[in-house]
Design a protein around this motif. Sequence first.
Motif, PDB file in Angstrom:
ATOM      1  N   TYR A   1       0.833  -1.207   0.000  1.00 54.84           N
ATOM      2  CA  TYR A   1       0.000   0.000   0.000  1.00 54.84           C
ATOM      3  C   TYR A   1       0.864   1.253   0.000  1.00 54.84           C
ATOM      4  O   TYR A   1       0.591   2.222  -0.706  1.00 54.84           O
ATOM      5  CB  TYR A   1      -0.920   0.035   1.225  1.00 54.84           C
TER       6      TYR A   1
ATOM      7  N   ASN B   1      -1.008   4.486  -1.311  1.00 56.76           N
ATOM      8  CA  ASN B   1      -2.278   4.325  -0.604  1.00 56.76           C
ATOM      9  C   ASN B   1      -2.007   4.444   0.894  1.00 56.76           C
ATOM     10  O   ASN B   1      -1.894   3.457   1.611  1.00 56.76           O
ATOM     11  CB  ASN B   1      -2.902   2.973  -0.953  1.00 56.76           C
TER      12      ASN B   1
ATOM     13  N   GLY C   1      -4.704   2.954   3.275  1.00 59.07           N
ATOM     14  CA  GLY C   1      -4.603   1.500   3.353  1.00 59.07           C
ATOM     15  C   GLY C   1      -3.431   1.070   4.222  1.00 59.07           C
ATOM     16  O   GLY C   1      -3.544   0.144   5.021  1.00 59.07           O
TER      17      GLY C   1
END
Length: 140
Positions: A94, A99, A102
């Motif tokens: 992630y 991200n 995440g």
Amino acid sequence: MTTLSTLPPAVAIHLTAAVLATALGPVALWARRSRAQRPRLHRAAGYAWVTLMVLTALSALFISGSRGPRLAGFGPIHLLVPFALGMIVLSFRYLLQGNLSGHRRTMQGVYIGGCVVAGSFTLQPQRLLGQWLWGSLGLI
């Protein structure tokens, strides 16, 4: 009474790494969530925490208890090993993808599940850490 110096090496490594990871985890989590973000502290504490968690997981492979069902020396608790390692890998994936939410959720989940929840089970009176804690308080 069993002491850290009389434990089998795998148990001593596992216990030490787990306790240190439980103590260090909030530092890594807090360093990015506080008002004054500290990315260098977050990264340093995070890498140290991940190292301790990997050491905790891998050392667990060399520990077999005598209670409960076993398959080739492994009990149900050993299912946490691939789960924890897999979640750490996913968290870094992630991060590499950008991200951040995440990454944050996964690392928080590993800390809560791997340190807080699994750690709380070790405080049962029949377990080593529980015997040390409750015995030192004179409760068992």
